[in-house]
Design a protein around this motif. Structure first.
Motif, PDB file in Angstrom:
ATOM      1  N   SER A 137       0.694  -1.394   0.000  1.00  0.00           N
ATOM      2  CA  SER A 137       0.068  -0.067  -0.098  1.00  0.00           C
ATOM      3  C   SER A 137       0.879   1.279  -0.165  1.00  0.00           C
ATOM      4  CB  SER A 137      -0.994  -0.063   1.217  1.00  0.00           C
ATOM      5  OG  SER A 137      -0.272   0.099   2.589  1.00  0.00           O
ATOM      6  N   ASP A 138       1.957   1.178   0.706  1.00  0.00           N
ATOM      7  CA  ASP A 138       2.952   2.363   0.716  1.00  0.00           C
ATOM      8  C   ASP A 138       3.555   2.501  -0.645  1.00  0.00           C
ATOM      9  OD1 ASP A 138       4.067   4.076   2.711  1.00  0.00           O
ATOM     10  OD2 ASP A 138       6.013   3.586   1.910  1.00  0.00           O
ATOM     11  N   ARG A 139       3.881   1.591  -1.256  1.00  0.00           N
ATOM     12  CA  ARG A 139       4.266   1.732  -2.749  1.00  0.00           C
ATOM     13  C   ARG A 139       3.459   2.268  -3.729  1.00  0.00           C
ATOM     14  NH1 ARG A 139       6.144  -3.480  -2.080  1.00  0.00           N
ATOM     15  NH2 ARG A 139       4.800  -4.348  -3.604  1.00  0.00           N
ATOM     16  N   ARG A 140       2.124   1.815  -3.493  1.00  0.00           N
ATOM     17  CA  ARG A 140       0.970   2.070  -4.362  1.00  0.00           C
ATOM     18  C   ARG A 140       0.667   4.067  -4.003  1.00  0.00           C
ATOM     19  NH1 ARG A 140      -3.069  -2.960  -4.221  1.00  0.00           N
ATOM     20  NH2 ARG A 140      -2.181  -4.096  -5.741  1.00  0.00           N
ATOM     21  N   ALA A 141       0.698   4.261  -2.812  1.00  0.00           N
ATOM     22  CA  ALA A 141       0.367   5.840  -2.514  1.00  0.00           C
ATOM     23  C   ALA A 141       1.487   6.599  -3.208  1.00  0.00           C
ATOM     24  CB  ALA A 141       0.540   5.740  -0.829  1.00  0.00           C
ATOM     25  N   LYS A 142       2.768   5.928  -2.916  1.00  0.00           N
ATOM     26  CA  LYS A 142       3.864   6.878  -3.448  1.00  0.00           C
ATOM     27  C   LYS A 142       3.881   6.995  -5.064  1.00  0.00           C
ATOM     28  CE  LYS A 142       6.865   6.656   0.455  1.00  0.00           C
ATOM     29  NZ  LYS A 142       5.821   6.696   1.597  1.00  0.00           N
ATOM     30  N   SER A 143       3.458   5.875  -5.574  1.00  0.00           N
ATOM     31  CA  SER A 143       3.191   5.567  -7.289  1.00  0.00           C
ATOM     32  C   SER A 143       2.180   6.846  -7.445  1.00  0.00           C
ATOM     33  CB  SER A 143       2.987   4.218  -7.611  1.00  0.00           C
ATOM     34  OG  SER A 143       2.709   4.288  -8.878  1.00  0.00           O
ATOM     35  N   THR A 144       1.096   6.668  -6.638  1.00  0.00           N
ATOM     36  CA  THR A 144      -0.132   7.638  -7.131  1.00  0.00           C
ATOM     37  C   THR A 144       0.632   9.324  -6.917  1.00  0.00           C
ATOM     38  OG1 THR A 144      -1.593   6.091  -6.136  1.00  0.00           O
ATOM     39  CG2 THR A 144      -2.142   8.374  -6.382  1.00  0.00           C
ATOM     40  N   ARG A 145       1.433   9.408  -5.804  1.00  0.00           N
ATOM     41  CA  ARG A 145       1.762  10.794  -5.835  1.00  0.00           C
ATOM     42  C   ARG A 145       2.780  11.075  -6.839  1.00  0.00           C
ATOM     43  NH1 ARG A 145       6.488  10.827  -1.580  1.00  0.00           N
ATOM     44  NH2 ARG A 145       7.250   9.771  -3.286  1.00  0.00           N
ATOM     45  N   ASP A 146       3.653  10.164  -7.253  1.00  0.00           N
ATOM     46  CA  ASP A 146       4.447  10.538  -8.520  1.00  0.00           C
ATOM     47  C   ASP A 146       3.936  10.754  -9.492  1.00  0.00           C
ATOM     48  OD1 ASP A 146       6.489  10.071  -6.457  1.00  0.00           O
ATOM     49  OD2 ASP A 146       7.025   8.199  -7.096  1.00  0.00           O
ATOM     50  N   TYR A 147       2.830  10.040 -10.050  1.00  0.00           N
ATOM     51  CA  TYR A 147       1.886  10.354 -11.185  1.00  0.00           C
ATOM     52  C   TYR A 147       1.222  11.749 -11.327  1.00  0.00           C
ATOM     53  CZ  TYR A 147      -1.419  10.146 -14.767  1.00  0.00           C
ATOM     54  OH  TYR A 147      -2.158  10.583 -15.874  1.00  0.00           O
ATOM     55  N   ILE A 148       0.772  12.063 -10.005  1.00  0.00           N
ATOM     56  CA  ILE A 148       0.186  13.480  -9.858  1.00  0.00           C
ATOM     57  C   ILE A 148       1.122  14.553 -10.274  1.00  0.00           C
ATOM     58  CG2 ILE A 148      -1.023  15.222  -8.430  1.00  0.00           C
ATOM     59  CD1 ILE A 148      -2.456  12.596  -7.268  1.00  0.00           C
ATOM     60  N   ILE A 149       2.443  14.331  -9.478  1.00  0.00           N
ATOM     61  CA  ILE A 149       3.579  15.258  -9.755  1.00  0.00           C
ATOM     62  C   ILE A 149       3.940  15.232 -11.273  1.00  0.00           C
ATOM     63  CG2 ILE A 149       5.898  15.875  -9.148  1.00  0.00           C
ATOM     64  CD1 ILE A 149       5.258  14.604  -6.306  1.00  0.00           C
ATOM     65  N   SER A 150       3.748  14.046 -11.762  1.00  0.00           N
ATOM     66  CA  SER A 150       4.232  14.070 -13.462  1.00  0.00           C
ATOM     67  C   SER A 150       3.467  14.792 -14.235  1.00  0.00           C
ATOM     68  CB  SER A 150       4.527  12.503 -13.585  1.00  0.00           C
ATOM     69  OG  SER A 150       3.067  12.095 -14.022  1.00  0.00           O
ATOM     70  N   GLN A 151       2.074  15.056 -13.689  1.00  0.00           N
ATOM     71  CA  GLN A 151       1.184  15.875 -14.524  1.00  0.00           C
ATOM     72  C   GLN A 151       1.356  17.371 -14.290  1.00  0.00           C
ATOM     73  OE1 GLN A 151      -0.493  14.115 -17.121  1.00  0.00           O
ATOM     74  NE2 GLN A 151       1.195  12.654 -16.141  1.00  0.00           N
ATOM     75  N   GLY A 152       2.526  18.032 -13.536  1.00  0.00           N
ATOM     76  CA  GLY A 152       2.511  19.238 -13.556  1.00  0.00           C
ATOM     77  C   GLY A 152       2.133  19.844 -12.178  1.00  0.00           C
ATOM     78  N   ILE A 153       1.728  19.003 -11.139  1.00  0.00           N
ATOM     79  CA  ILE A 153       1.433  19.607  -9.804  1.00  0.00           C
ATOM     80  C   ILE A 153       2.607  19.563  -8.853  1.00  0.00           C
ATOM     81  CG2 ILE A 153      -0.026  19.237  -7.714  1.00  0.00           C
ATOM     82  CD1 ILE A 153      -1.694  20.074 -10.161  1.00  0.00           C
ATOM     83  N   ASP A 154       2.848  20.866  -8.294  1.00  0.00           N
ATOM     84  CA  ASP A 154       3.995  20.925  -7.335  1.00  0.00           C
ATOM     85  C   ASP A 154       3.986  20.120  -6.278  1.00  0.00           C
ATOM     86  OD1 ASP A 154       5.959  21.924  -5.667  1.00  0.00           O
ATOM     87  OD2 ASP A 154       5.530  23.946  -6.024  1.00  0.00           O
TER      88      ASP A 154
END
Length: 673
Positions: free
Chosen positions: A613-630
């Motif tokens: 679950s921790d890997r999935r949370a951080k993967s989700t975070r990384d995707y949102i950041i990759s779309q231009g969110i600070d």
């Protein structure tokens, strides 16, 4: 007050004797030399604290008694800042064992320094401790009336410090013909100046002042009477309706004289008559003690009914409810006694005014008119030490006393109220810090009451989600006048309800606004009802976006389920579609900050699920950041494994795939917007 008030109180005080090292301070305290006593107590306390002698130990009775005496020496001299210093240490260190009476004094000291919020808390604590044991308890519980209610009383008095005030104590005004008689500790030329050690002031005498045309100021003329003023204290007087007889208070305290078996000196009431002397000049003669005086208790502070039939006064005599109470006697013919009781010639037996007026505290300085009894008290809920109250007389019965509010009352002592009711002018005394000296006399103009019955309204209501109907807590509510003036703010409780305490006019327009992070603000014009009571104003709020929802008090972004491949944490195309909704929302609201929480079902081991679950949370975070969110706008991204299941699908429990799916979720919590 710093003068004659406490002379009445001391008969009721009983404080434990200190140990030998403090005997000198105790002797000064018992002689009412409070300034000298407080200095010695300060020294003793500093010694004790330097040695750290059981500081904070509830068994250290010497230190506890020092704290009490130090606080009392300032409290009885109305130095609330210094009283607070020592009472605060007493209550802080010995809270569980401290007497309720010191909780009461602590609350008054807090009021005296303007800390009303803390005072309110300790008043409630006093009420809780003394429930069913002290008649002040219900008055200070604040279930019926609160300090805020008194603070919100519409001001009806305009005060002016009169010219005759000095740096000493000036108080106890009373009308006499077209003039004013009052008491003062100003130096007198009639006698050698003798200092009253309580507060380093000369002894009190009565003086005559000339009133200006509108009765707003006083000019000293002379001593009231060299026949009544003596080398001791004279103060507070009242006249018969024809002003040919005077009742006055005298105390012959000289450090040694006139003290009872407990070492307390008492006040007594005297009368005198206006008679011609040998030169046919009217003068006060035939000074007599009133028959209900005693060496065992105090009697003082008289006021006479307008028909001359009743004499009211203050005493701590047997039958008192509290420290000092207001009593009344019938005034009879000189040699007359009542049929029921022949004890007192010329007067009936004193009667206590009862628990509606009197409390376990101090009731002082009564003044009676045809319409009301005015008096000072610290036993009814008020703003400071003594406050002035009005008890209306209806069908010869005294009604519940009403606090007259600020600015007449202050955070210190206010007392000695007299009024010319037809003119709505009068005088009151106070030791508030804006005065010229100790106790000062203030003239006042009382604004007339509004004509007709008062119509009062209040506004309450609730806030709910306009879509789901769910009640919303912690909504910031504001009450505004029709012109936009802010009147009060509050927040909704856990049930989404709110109440404004401001007393409002009936049939009057107001505005109610509601604001909460994540919701569209709402304003609602409101017209109060045209009768006494409450106007209910309910408001429905909508979230800023349909993706924003509130669950258990938290704002969240609700999107479709984020699916991951079995045992994997990379973002699939379907998951990216849902996450792009969050990206769009965060772009729309550039101040939005979120945190990401990922959860699994219970299948597999705890450690494995937590890591996945921790890997999935951080993967989700990384995707949102990759779309231009600070990255700074994502406060955290953590996995919780199976530790926060939302159903009963624990290890070993048979559940359907759909039930397990409910636990496999990602949550996007809005931290701020």
């Amino acid at each position: 007050m710093k003068n004659i008030i406490t002379l009445l109180l001391l008969a009721t005080l009983s404080i434990t004797q200190a140990q030998n090292s403090n005997e000198k301070a105790d002797r000064l305290f018992d002689r009412m030399w409070y300034k000298e006593a407080s200095a010695l107590y300060e020294l003793e306390l500093k010694k004790a604290e330097r040695k750290n002698q059981n500081f904070g130990n509830s068994n250290d009775s010497t230190y506890v008694n020092l704290l009490k005496r130090a606080g009392d020496s300032y409290y009885f001299n109305t130095d609330m800042e210094n009283a607070y210093r020592w009472y605060d240490k007493l209550v802080s260190n010995y809270y569980s064992s401290v007497d309720a009476e010191y909780i009461f004094r602590y609350a008054h000291a807090l009021q005296g320094i303007g800390q009303y919020r803390d005072a309110k808390r300790w008043m409630k604590e006093f009420s809780k401790r003394t429930e069913h044991k002290d008649d002040r308890s219900p008055k200070f519980s604040q279930k019926i009336i609160t300090v805020e209610d008194i603070l919100y009383i519409e001001p009806r008095f305009v005060l002016k410090n009169v010219s005759t005030n000095t740096k000493y104590s000036d108080f106890g005004p009373m009308y006499y013909k077209d003039k004013l008689v009052y008491s003062s500790a100003v130096d007198s030329s009639t006698f050698h100046t003798r200092i009253y050690h309580w507060n380093e002031q000369p002894f009190l005498n009565m003086y005559l002042g000339e009133l200006n045309e509108i009765q707003s100021d006083v000019k000293l003329i002379d001593e009231f009477s060299d026949k009544l003023n003596t080398r001791y204290h004279e103060a507070t007087l009242a006249f018969s309706p024809d002003e040919t007889k005077v009742y006055f208070t005298r105390n012959n305290y000289d450090g040694d004289l006139g003290r009872d078996g407990k070492g307390t000196n008492h006040l007594k009431l005297y009368s005198a008559e206006l008679k011609p002397n040998r030169d046919s000049v009217l003068t006060w003669k035939n000074v007599k003690e009133l028959p209900f005086n005693s060496e065992d208790y105090s009697v003082g502070h008289p006021t006479v009914s307008k028909d001359g039939k009743l004499l009211y006064f203050v005493s701590d005599m047997p039958g008192s409810i509290g420290a000092t109470d207001i009593f009344v006697v019938d005034i009879l013919e000189e040699n007359e006694t009542t049929k029921q009781d022949s004890t007192f010639t010329g007067y009936s037996r004193p009667r206590n005014l009862g628990a509606k007026v009197n409390t376990a505290g101090r009731e002082m300085f009564p003044y009676i008119t045809n319409n009301a009894l005015y008096f000072a008290s610290d036993g009814h809920l008020g703003l400071g030490g003594l406050d002035v109250y009005e008890s209306r007389v209806i069908e010869e019965q005294f009604q519940n006393p009403v606090n007259l509010g600020a600015p007449l009352n202050s955070k210190l002592d206010d007392f000695g109220f007299i009024v010319n009711e037809p003119k709505n002018r009068g005088f009151v005394c106070s030791n508030r810090l804006t005065g010229k000296g100790d106790d000062d006399i203030y003239s006042f103009v009382r604004l007339p009451e509004p004509e007709g019955p008062l119509c009062e309204q209040a506004i309450r209501g609730y806030i709910s989600n306009s879509i789901t109907g769910e009640r919303i807590s912690n909504v910031n509510m504001s009450l505004l006048s029709d012109t936009g003036e802010l009147l009060e703010t509050t927040t909704t409780n856990i049930a989404g309800a709110y109440t404004f305490n401001t007393v409002l006019d009936c049939a009057t327009p107001y505005k109610v606004t509601a604001e909460k992070t994540g919701y569209e603000p709402k304003e609602k014009p409101t017209l109060t009802l045209d009768e006494n009571g409450e106007t209910v104003v309910a408001l429905g709020l909508e979230t800023l976006n349909e993706l924003i929802v509130e669950e258990k008090g938290m704002l969240k972004i609700k999107i479709g389920i984020i699916y991951f491949d079995l045992d994997k944490s990379f973002i699939r195309n379907h998951a990216a579609i849902e996450l792009n909704k969050i990206v769009l929302l965060m772009t729309q609201y550039p101040k939005m900050v979120i945190k990401i929480e990922s959860h699994t079902d219970s299948r597999n081991s705890n450690a494995y699920n937590l890591s996945l679950s921790d890997r999935r949370a951080k993967s989700t975070r990384d995707y949102i950041i990759s779309q231009g969110i600070d990255a700074k706008r994502i406060e955290s991204a953590n996995g919780f494994g199976e530790s926060q299941l939302i159903n009963n699908c624990l290890d070993g429990v048979s559940c359907s795939e759909a039930e397990h799916q409910l636990n496999r979720r990602s949550e996007f919590i809005i931290v701020k917007m």
